[in-house]
Design a protein around this motif. Sequence first.
Motif, PDB file in Angstrom:
ATOM      1  N   LEU A   1       6.560  -3.626  -0.624  1.00 18.23           N
ATOM      2  CA  LEU A   1       5.170  -3.995  -0.922  1.00 18.23           C
ATOM      3  C   LEU A   1       5.021  -4.881  -2.164  1.00 18.23           C
ATOM      4  O   LEU A   1       4.285  -5.870  -2.114  1.00 18.23           O
ATOM      5  N   PRO A   2       5.711  -4.585  -3.280  1.00 21.76           N
ATOM      6  CA  PRO A   2       5.540  -5.452  -4.449  1.00 21.76           C
ATOM      7  C   PRO A   2       5.844  -6.926  -4.148  1.00 21.76           C
ATOM      8  O   PRO A   2       5.181  -7.821  -4.680  1.00 21.76           O
TER       9      PRO A   2
ATOM     10  N   ILE B   1      -7.110   0.256   4.450  1.00 25.36           N
ATOM     11  CA  ILE B   1      -6.752   1.666   4.579  1.00 25.36           C
ATOM     12  C   ILE B   1      -5.231   1.741   4.592  1.00 25.36           C
ATOM     13  O   ILE B   1      -4.589   1.101   5.419  1.00 25.36           O
ATOM     14  N   VAL B   2      -4.657   2.465   3.629  1.00 24.36           N
ATOM     15  CA  VAL B   2      -3.199   2.599   3.571  1.00 24.36           C
ATOM     16  C   VAL B   2      -2.800   3.981   4.066  1.00 24.36           C
ATOM     17  O   VAL B   2      -3.511   4.958   3.862  1.00 24.36           O
ATOM     18  N   HIS B   3      -1.662   4.033   4.762  1.00 22.43           N
ATOM     19  CA  HIS B   3      -1.179   5.342   5.205  1.00 22.43           C
ATOM     20  C   HIS B   3       0.342   5.363   5.251  1.00 22.43           C
ATOM     21  O   HIS B   3       1.006   4.329   5.331  1.00 22.43           O
TER      22      HIS B   3
ATOM     23  N   ALA C   1       1.069   3.233  -2.900  1.00 25.77           N
ATOM     24  CA  ALA C   1       0.682   1.891  -2.446  1.00 25.77           C
ATOM     25  C   ALA C   1      -0.744   1.563  -2.881  1.00 25.77           C
ATOM     26  O   ALA C   1      -1.032   0.449  -3.316  1.00 25.77           O
ATOM     27  N   LYS C   2      -1.636   2.549  -2.766  1.00 21.67           N
ATOM     28  CA  LYS C   2      -3.024   2.348  -3.183  1.00 21.67           C
ATOM     29  C   LYS C   2      -3.080   1.986  -4.671  1.00 21.67           C
ATOM     30  O   LYS C   2      -3.743   1.026  -5.057  1.00 21.67           O
TER      31      LYS C   2
ATOM     32  N   ASN D   1     -10.948  -2.426  -2.835  1.00 20.53           N
ATOM     33  CA  ASN D   1     -11.479  -1.477  -1.852  1.00 20.53           C
ATOM     34  C   ASN D   1     -10.331  -0.888  -1.029  1.00 20.53           C
ATOM     35  O   ASN D   1     -10.214  -1.136   0.161  1.00 20.53           O
ATOM     36  N   VAL D   2      -9.481  -0.102  -1.697  1.00 19.58           N
ATOM     37  CA  VAL D   2      -8.311   0.481  -1.039  1.00 19.58           C
ATOM     38  C   VAL D   2      -8.560   1.974  -0.836  1.00 19.58           C
ATOM     39  O   VAL D   2      -8.959   2.678  -1.759  1.00 19.58           O
ATOM     40  N   ARG D   3      -8.338   2.446   0.396  1.00 17.99           N
ATOM     41  CA  ARG D   3      -8.556   3.855   0.724  1.00 17.99           C
ATOM     42  C   ARG D   3      -7.274   4.430   1.310  1.00 17.99           C
ATOM     43  O   ARG D   3      -6.648   3.816   2.153  1.00 17.99           O
ATOM     44  N   ASN D   4      -6.919   5.624   0.859  1.00 12.42           N
ATOM     45  CA  ASN D   4      -5.740   6.323   1.366  1.00 12.42           C
ATOM     46  C   ASN D   4      -6.166   7.195   2.549  1.00 12.42           C
ATOM     47  O   ASN D   4      -7.189   7.875   2.487  1.00 12.42           O
ATOM     48  N   LEU D   5      -5.375   7.185   3.618  1.00 12.43           N
ATOM     49  CA  LEU D   5      -5.643   8.056   4.765  1.00 12.43           C
ATOM     50  C   LEU D   5      -5.164   9.458   4.405  1.00 12.43           C
ATOM     51  O   LEU D   5      -3.964   9.702   4.285  1.00 12.43           O
ATOM     52  N   LEU D   6      -6.102  10.377   4.218  1.00  8.45           N
ATOM     53  CA  LEU D   6      -5.774  11.733   3.779  1.00  8.45           C
ATOM     54  C   LEU D   6      -4.935  12.451   4.827  1.00  8.45           C
ATOM     55  O   LEU D   6      -5.276  12.448   6.005  1.00  8.45           O
TER      56      LEU D   6
END
Length: 99
Positions: free
Chosen positions: A46-47, A62-64, A74-75, A85-90
């Motif tokens: 990712l970097p 949305i990251v998972h 990652a978030k 606007n980054v959201r982690n999938l719980l």
Amino acid sequence: MNDITPAELKQRQAAGEKPIILDVRETWENEEARIEGSQNIPLGTLPDKISDLEELKDQEIIVHCKGGGRSASAKALLIQHGFSNVRNLLGGFGAYQQL
């Protein structure tokens, strides 16, 4: 922005939405099973790939991963690079699959 539950993501997909979903699991994990429409960029790469995502900086991403740990990293990395606007999938892919 708050993280997202698997139920919320599935509801949005069922309603026809196509959110940007970033799968940070390893390639082999993604090849076994994946969320439809997701893009696979393993956390370790990712970097080096952040510049490829530049046009998504102001969009919801949305990251998972499998359980939520790698996607939390990652978030944090994306936010550090100006993604707003980054959201982690719980619960990760495991929780998503169980629905």
